[in-house]
Design an enzyme around this catalytic site. Structure first.
Site, PDB file in Angstrom:
ATOM      1  N   ALA A  51       0.801  -1.236   0.000  1.00  0.00           N
ATOM      2  CA  ALA A  51       0.000   0.000   0.000  1.00  0.00           C
ATOM      3  C   ALA A  51       0.833   1.286   0.000  1.00  0.00           C
ATOM      4  O   ALA A  51       0.649   2.138  -0.889  1.00  0.00           O
ATOM      5  CB  ALA A  51      -0.981  -0.035   1.184  1.00  0.00           C
ATOM      6  N   ASP A 228      -4.062  -2.374   4.283  1.00  0.00           N
ATOM      7  CA  ASP A 228      -4.264  -1.649   3.020  1.00  0.00           C
ATOM      8  C   ASP A 228      -5.285  -0.540   3.154  1.00  0.00           C
ATOM      9  O   ASP A 228      -5.313   0.381   2.332  1.00  0.00           O
ATOM     10  CB  ASP A 228      -4.688  -2.615   1.914  1.00  0.00           C
TER      11      ASP A 228
HETATM   12  O1  MRU Z   1      -1.370  -7.373  -2.906  1.00  0.00           O
HETATM   13  P1  MRU Z   1      -0.206  -6.773  -2.191  1.00  0.00           P
HETATM   14  O2  MRU Z   1       1.032  -7.586  -2.261  1.00  0.00           O
HETATM   15  O3  MRU Z   1       0.019  -5.334  -2.602  1.00  0.00           O
HETATM   16  O4  MRU Z   1      -0.663  -6.745  -0.665  1.00  0.00           O
HETATM   17  C1  MRU Z   1       0.143  -6.125   0.271  1.00  0.00           C
HETATM   18  C2  MRU Z   1      -0.401  -6.207   1.647  1.00  0.00           C
HETATM   19  O5  MRU Z   1      -1.435  -6.767   1.880  1.00  0.00           O
HETATM   20  C3  MRU Z   1       0.356  -5.494   2.712  1.00  0.00           C
HETATM   21  O6  MRU Z   1       0.158  -6.102   3.956  1.00  0.00           O
HETATM   22  C4  MRU Z   1      -0.162  -4.044   2.786  1.00  0.00           C
HETATM   23  O7  MRU Z   1      -0.099  -3.428   1.547  1.00  0.00           O
HETATM   24  C5  MRU Z   1       0.558  -3.237   3.781  1.00  0.00           C
HETATM   25  S1  MRU Z   1       2.259  -3.174   3.364  1.00  0.00           S
HETATM   26  C6  MRU Z   1       3.146  -2.153   4.130  1.00  0.00           C
END
Ligand code: MRU
Length: 337
Positions: A51, A228
């Protein structure tokens, strides 16, 4: 324009490139994402992901477009396409909204570029802060379970949940990490193990379905995950599988904490049900790439994220401090973060 660099993003003032995370850990290939179309493709294919990193990358991409002398109408249209690239991570919209506000108040190209650079530098600082707050919760010798990837690959700083683990490690707390592989795209198995190996932090990889046994056997002292999007009542969306972990942690009496910067809190979402959840292609569940393992035509359900209710959150670690479940339930987020 100044040069900016993180583990997964490089910006030299004109060109923007990202480390293609779909190829890790086997190859470290950088791809150019200066053009909006290339950036959107990179976001949708998860070459760039996480995110906070999505927000920073999209903002710098718009800054690159501004550098080419694009008109305000062009910038607004590109910003709109970029913000639609992935629907759940609110940091993407948060960063682009900041640039939109610069445009709305008649800011110059330089103002836009400066704002994008600020967003980068701010993320580094926010990561440091939330990691410090989170590390304060960790006792010596803890075994921490984490999901997906929340480190330097998902932010431009030291990370969110993985940043906390990193700080605790630097404080000689002798932490051990259980890494959920994170089906279907294996961000845990491919990316978190890669980062932890580089950092020299002891870790053990498990499949997502093994977490409950470890908890039952007393081998997990805490669960740390990213987020997210966080709703105002403390419900939050994160990589699919997080909700299941929260239920298991609750059953076994294990502290469970999402870790995120304030840019992940969405004032427009009152509760978890308001968070849009991205559904992705069936092919991600049917097999890997060219190699499906399920019979052709098998029906698939593939949400990329799930929502964990505040009742399962022990406390939320933000850059501005740790907020207990009771505080979340009494509307603490609505009072401003
Ligand atoms: O689909 P992704 O790999 O972008 O998912 C990422 C996550 O779910 C993380 O836990 C979230 O973005 C927080 S990262 C700092």
């Amino acid at each position: 324009m100044r040069a900016l660099q993180s583990l997964a993003l490089r910006f030299d003032g004109k060109r923007l490139s990202v480390l293609d995370q779909t190829l890790l850990p086997h190859a470290e290939i950088w791809v150019d994402v200066t053009e909006p179309r290339a950036m959107i493709e990179a976001i949708q294919k998860l070459k760039v992901r996480g995110a906070p990193l999505l927000g920073v990358a999209a903002a710098l991409c718009l800054a690159c477009i501004a550098e080419t002398g694009a008109s305000q109408a062009q910038l607004e249209s590109d910003a709109l396409w970029l913000r639609r690239a992935r629907p759940t991570a609110v940091n993407l919209m948060w960063a682009l909204d900041r640039l939109r506000r610069v445009l709305e108040r008649g800011g110059s190209k330089d103002d836009l570029v400066q704002e994008a650079e600020h967003i980068f530098l701010e993320d580094v600082l926010l990561c440091e802060r939330m990691s410090d707050h989170g590390a304060g919760l960790i006792q010596g010798g803890e075994s921490i379970l984490t999901h997906c990837n929340t480190g330097g690959l998902a932010t431009v700083g030291i990370g969110t949940a993985l940043g906390v683990i990193h700080k605790a490690h630097l404080q000689n707390k002798h932490v051990h990490v259980y890494v959920d592989e994170t089906r279907p795209l294996l961000q845990g198995a491919r990316l978190t193990t890669w980062e932890l190996s580089k950092l020299g932090i002891p870790h053990t990889l498990i499949t997502d379905s093994m977490a409950a046994i470890l908890m039952r056997d007393g081998r997990v002292s805490r669960v740390l995950v990213g987020a997210d999007r966080i709703a105002m009542n403390g419900d939050f969306a994160n990589k699919v599988g997080t909700y299941g972990l929260a239920v298991q942690a609750h059953y076994h009496g294990i502290p469970f904490h999402p870790v995120a910067p304030y840019s992940t809190v969405d004032t427009r979402c009152a509760r978890g049900n308001d968070i849009p959840i991205e559904e992705r292609a069936a092919s991600e569940v049917l097999g890997f790439g060219e190699k499906p393992w399920a019979p052709e035509g098998t029906e698939v359900f593939n949400p990329a994220f799930d929502v964990t209710p505040v009742e399962l959150v022990t406390s939320l670690v933000l850059d501005r401090g740790v907020i207990s479940q009771a505080e979340l339930k009494s509307g603490r987020l609505a009072q401003g973060v």
